[in-house]
Write an enzyme that holds these catalytic residues in place. Structure first.
Site, PDB file in Angstrom:
ATOM      1  N   GLY A  44      12.881 -18.906  -2.254  1.00  0.00           N
ATOM      2  CA  GLY A  44      12.967 -18.861  -0.797  1.00  0.00           C
ATOM      3  C   GLY A  44      12.169 -17.686  -0.265  1.00  0.00           C
ATOM      4  O   GLY A  44      11.929 -16.713  -0.994  1.00  0.00           O
ATOM      5  N   GLN A  49      10.172 -11.236   5.908  1.00  0.00           N
ATOM      6  CA  GLN A  49       9.681 -10.664   4.643  1.00  0.00           C
ATOM      7  C   GLN A  49       8.161 -10.520   4.608  1.00  0.00           C
ATOM      8  O   GLN A  49       7.625  -9.808   3.766  1.00  0.00           O
ATOM      9  CB  GLN A  49      10.119 -11.532   3.449  1.00  0.00           C
ATOM     10  CG  GLN A  49      11.615 -11.481   3.183  1.00  0.00           C
ATOM     11  CD  GLN A  49      11.973 -12.340   1.989  1.00  0.00           C
ATOM     12  OE1 GLN A  49      12.142 -13.538   2.113  1.00  0.00           O
ATOM     13  NE2 GLN A  49      12.073 -11.731   0.817  1.00  0.00           N
ATOM     14  N   CYS A  88      15.728 -11.157  -4.944  1.00  0.00           N
ATOM     15  CA  CYS A  88      14.980 -11.283  -3.692  1.00  0.00           C
ATOM     16  C   CYS A  88      13.567 -10.758  -3.914  1.00  0.00           C
ATOM     17  O   CYS A  88      13.392  -9.723  -4.558  1.00  0.00           O
ATOM     18  CB  CYS A  88      15.679 -10.464  -2.610  1.00  0.00           C
ATOM     19  SG  CYS A  88      14.865 -10.522  -1.005  1.00  0.00           S
ATOM     20  N   LEU A  89      12.590 -11.485  -3.383  1.00  0.00           N
ATOM     21  CA  LEU A  89      11.200 -11.039  -3.554  1.00  0.00           C
ATOM     22  C   LEU A  89      10.961  -9.677  -2.902  1.00  0.00           C
ATOM     23  O   LEU A  89      10.024  -8.971  -3.277  1.00  0.00           O
ATOM     24  CB  LEU A  89      10.245 -12.083  -2.969  1.00  0.00           C
ATOM     25  CG  LEU A  89      10.227 -13.438  -3.684  1.00  0.00           C
ATOM     26  CD1 LEU A  89       9.378 -14.445  -2.917  1.00  0.00           C
ATOM     27  CD2 LEU A  89       9.720 -13.290  -5.120  1.00  0.00           C
ATOM     28  N   GLU A 131      18.403 -16.763   2.712  1.00  0.00           N
ATOM     29  CA  GLU A 131      17.233 -16.742   3.611  1.00  0.00           C
ATOM     30  C   GLU A 131      17.660 -16.562   5.058  1.00  0.00           C
ATOM     31  O   GLU A 131      17.018 -15.829   5.818  1.00  0.00           O
ATOM     32  CB  GLU A 131      16.400 -18.018   3.446  1.00  0.00           C
ATOM     33  CG  GLU A 131      15.814 -18.233   2.054  1.00  0.00           C
ATOM     34  CD  GLU A 131      15.194 -16.990   1.450  1.00  0.00           C
ATOM     35  OE1 GLU A 131      14.544 -16.214   2.176  1.00  0.00           O
ATOM     36  OE2 GLU A 131      15.385 -16.765   0.247  1.00  0.00           O
ATOM     37  N   HIS A 134      18.188 -13.017   6.024  1.00  0.00           N
ATOM     38  CA  HIS A 134      16.964 -12.255   6.329  1.00  0.00           C
ATOM     39  C   HIS A 134      16.655 -12.276   7.829  1.00  0.00           C
ATOM     40  O   HIS A 134      16.096 -11.321   8.363  1.00  0.00           O
ATOM     41  CB  HIS A 134      15.762 -12.834   5.570  1.00  0.00           C
ATOM     42  CG  HIS A 134      15.636 -12.358   4.154  1.00  0.00           C
ATOM     43  ND1 HIS A 134      15.426 -11.036   3.821  1.00  0.00           N
ATOM     44  CD2 HIS A 134      15.658 -13.023   2.974  1.00  0.00           C
ATOM     45  CE1 HIS A 134      15.339 -10.911   2.509  1.00  0.00           C
ATOM     46  NE2 HIS A 134      15.487 -12.112   1.960  1.00  0.00           N
TER      47      HIS A 134
END
Ligand code: NI
Length: 165
Positions: A44, A49, A88-89, A131, A134
Protein backbone atom coordinates in the site's frame (compact mmCIF):
# COMPACT_ATOMS: atom_id res chain seq x y z
CA UNK A 1 8.20 7.60 -9.94
CA UNK A 2 8.15 9.26 -6.57
CA UNK A 3 10.50 9.38 -3.61
CA UNK A 4 8.86 7.98 -0.51
CA UNK A 5 9.08 10.24 2.54
CA UNK A 6 10.49 8.68 5.68
CA UNK A 7 9.57 8.82 9.35
CA UNK A 8 10.29 12.29 10.67
CA UNK A 9 9.05 14.11 7.56
CA UNK A 10 6.43 16.70 8.53
CA UNK A 11 4.28 15.86 5.50
CA UNK A 12 3.53 12.43 7.04
CA UNK A 13 1.83 14.11 10.00
CA UNK A 14 -0.69 16.39 8.34
CA UNK A 15 -4.37 15.72 7.71
CA UNK A 16 -4.88 15.23 3.97
CA UNK A 17 -7.47 17.25 2.03
CA UNK A 18 -10.35 15.73 0.03
CA UNK A 19 -9.82 15.33 -3.71
CA UNK A 20 -12.21 17.80 -5.38
CA UNK A 21 -12.36 16.13 -8.78
CA UNK A 22 -10.80 12.94 -10.11
CA UNK A 23 -9.22 14.56 -13.15
CA UNK A 24 -6.37 13.59 -15.48
CA UNK A 25 -3.75 14.89 -13.06
CA UNK A 26 -5.13 12.85 -10.14
CA UNK A 27 -5.31 9.78 -12.38
CA UNK A 28 -1.67 10.25 -13.38
CA UNK A 29 -0.57 10.60 -9.74
CA UNK A 30 -2.48 7.40 -8.86
CA UNK A 31 -0.80 5.52 -11.73
CA UNK A 32 2.62 6.64 -10.59
CA UNK A 33 1.81 5.83 -6.97
CA UNK A 34 0.87 2.29 -8.03
CA UNK A 35 4.15 1.97 -9.90
CA UNK A 36 6.14 3.40 -6.98
CA UNK A 37 4.46 0.96 -4.56
CA UNK A 38 5.10 -2.01 -6.83
CA UNK A 39 8.76 -1.08 -7.32
CA UNK A 40 9.24 -0.64 -3.58
CA UNK A 41 7.58 -4.05 -2.95
CA UNK A 42 4.91 -2.43 -0.83
CA UNK A 43 1.31 -3.55 -0.36
CA UNK A 44 0.00 0.00 0.00
CA UNK A 45 1.03 3.62 -0.50
CA UNK A 46 -0.81 6.78 0.51
CA UNK A 47 -0.45 10.20 -1.16
CA UNK A 48 1.02 11.92 1.94
CA UNK A 49 3.92 9.44 1.74
CA UNK A 50 4.99 11.09 -1.51
CA UNK A 51 4.35 14.58 -0.18
CA UNK A 52 0.89 15.06 -1.72
CA UNK A 53 -1.62 16.05 0.99
CA UNK A 54 -4.67 14.52 -0.72
CA UNK A 55 -7.06 11.84 0.50
CA UNK A 56 -6.06 8.98 -1.75
CA UNK A 57 -4.08 5.76 -1.65
CA UNK A 58 -3.31 2.65 -3.64
CA UNK A 59 -3.17 -0.89 -2.25
CA UNK A 60 -3.21 -4.55 -3.21
CA UNK A 61 -6.86 -5.51 -2.62
CA UNK A 62 -6.04 -9.02 -3.84
CA UNK A 63 -2.86 -10.91 -4.64
CA UNK A 64 -2.26 -9.08 -7.91
CA UNK A 65 -4.99 -6.45 -8.00
CA UNK A 66 -4.07 -2.86 -7.21
CA UNK A 67 -7.01 -0.64 -6.25
CA UNK A 68 -6.79 3.14 -6.56
CA UNK A 69 -8.78 4.74 -3.79
CA UNK A 70 -9.92 8.38 -3.64
CA UNK A 71 -11.75 10.05 -0.74
CA UNK A 72 -12.12 6.82 1.25
CA UNK A 73 -14.58 6.29 4.08
CA UNK A 74 -13.96 3.34 6.39
CA UNK A 75 -16.82 1.72 8.33
CA UNK A 76 -15.93 -0.95 10.87
CA UNK A 77 -18.18 -4.01 10.52
CA UNK A 78 -17.09 -6.17 13.42
CA UNK A 79 -16.09 -6.13 17.09
CA UNK A 80 -13.42 -8.69 16.32
CA UNK A 81 -9.91 -7.32 16.72
CA UNK A 82 -7.11 -8.95 14.77
CA UNK A 83 -3.37 -8.52 15.06
CA UNK A 84 -0.90 -8.47 12.19
CA UNK A 85 2.76 -7.62 11.96
CA UNK A 86 2.84 -4.37 10.00
CA UNK A 87 5.53 -2.46 8.22
CA UNK A 88 5.52 0.77 6.23
CA UNK A 89 7.53 2.08 3.29
CA UNK A 90 8.00 5.28 5.33
CA UNK A 91 9.40 3.37 8.31
CA UNK A 92 11.91 1.04 6.65
CA UNK A 93 13.08 -2.02 8.51
CA UNK A 94 10.52 -1.76 11.32
CA UNK A 95 7.90 -4.50 11.70
CA UNK A 96 5.60 -4.63 14.71
CA UNK A 97 2.23 -6.10 15.65
CA UNK A 98 -0.77 -3.78 15.47
CA UNK A 99 -4.35 -4.52 16.56
CA UNK A 100 -7.20 -3.44 14.29
CA UNK A 101 -10.81 -4.36 13.51
CA UNK A 102 -10.92 -7.48 11.33
CA UNK A 103 -13.65 -6.48 8.89
CA UNK A 104 -14.46 -3.13 7.26
CA UNK A 105 -16.43 -1.53 4.48
CA UNK A 106 -14.31 0.75 2.30
CA UNK A 107 -16.33 3.32 0.33
CA UNK A 108 -14.39 5.44 -2.14
CA UNK A 109 -14.18 6.85 -5.64
CA UNK A 110 -12.14 4.96 -8.18
CA UNK A 111 -9.71 6.49 -10.72
CA UNK A 112 -12.67 7.34 -12.96
CA UNK A 113 -14.49 9.16 -10.19
CA UNK A 114 -17.07 6.36 -9.83
CA UNK A 115 -18.44 5.61 -6.38
CA UNK A 116 -17.38 2.17 -5.20
CA UNK A 117 -17.38 0.09 -2.08
CA UNK A 118 -15.81 -3.13 -1.00
CA UNK A 119 -15.86 -5.35 2.04
CA UNK A 120 -12.41 -6.27 3.32
CA UNK A 121 -11.42 -8.85 5.91
CA UNK A 122 -8.19 -9.94 7.58
CA UNK A 123 -4.93 -8.79 6.06
CA UNK A 124 -6.57 -6.70 3.30
CA UNK A 125 -8.69 -4.88 5.89
CA UNK A 126 -5.50 -4.18 7.84
CA UNK A 127 -3.73 -2.73 4.79
CA UNK A 128 -6.66 -0.44 3.92
CA UNK A 129 -6.86 0.84 7.51
CA UNK A 130 -3.10 1.40 7.61
CA UNK A 131 -3.29 3.45 4.40
CA UNK A 132 -6.34 5.34 5.63
CA UNK A 133 -4.42 6.28 8.79
CA UNK A 134 -1.78 7.97 6.61
CA UNK A 135 -4.50 10.40 5.45
CA UNK A 136 -4.97 11.40 9.08
CA UNK A 137 -1.25 11.77 9.72
CA UNK A 138 -1.15 8.55 11.75
CA UNK A 139 1.64 5.97 11.42
CA UNK A 140 1.46 2.33 12.52
CA UNK A 141 4.22 2.92 15.07
CA UNK A 142 1.76 5.25 16.89
CA UNK A 143 -0.43 2.19 17.54
CA UNK A 144 2.07 -0.31 18.93
CA UNK A 145 2.56 -1.10 22.60
CA UNK A 146 4.78 1.20 24.72
CA UNK A 147 7.24 -1.68 25.16
CA UNK A 148 7.45 -2.29 21.41
CA UNK A 149 7.83 1.46 20.86
CA UNK A 150 10.80 1.59 23.24
CA UNK A 151 12.40 -1.29 21.36
CA UNK A 152 12.38 0.63 18.09
CA UNK A 153 13.16 4.09 19.46
CA UNK A 154 16.78 4.00 18.38
CA UNK A 155 15.88 2.75 14.91
CA UNK A 156 13.25 5.49 14.53
CA UNK A 157 15.69 8.20 15.46
CA UNK A 158 18.18 6.82 12.93
CA UNK A 159 15.52 6.89 10.19
CA UNK A 160 14.63 10.44 11.25
CA UNK A 161 18.27 11.50 10.89
CA UNK A 162 18.43 9.90 7.46
CA UNK A 163 20.88 7.24 8.65
CA UNK A 164 18.59 4.35 7.63
CA UNK A 165 16.32 3.57 4.73
NI1 NI B 1 2.49 3.01 5.65
Amino acid sequence: MYDILKYGAGALRGKAEPVEAVDAEIKKILDEMAETMRTANGVGLAAPQIGIPKRMFVFFAEEDVIKKVVNPVVTVLTDEIIEFEEGCLSVPGVYKNVKRPGKIKLAYQDEKGQDREMILEGFRAVVAQHEYDHLEGILFVDKISPVAKRMIQKKLSRIKKGLEG
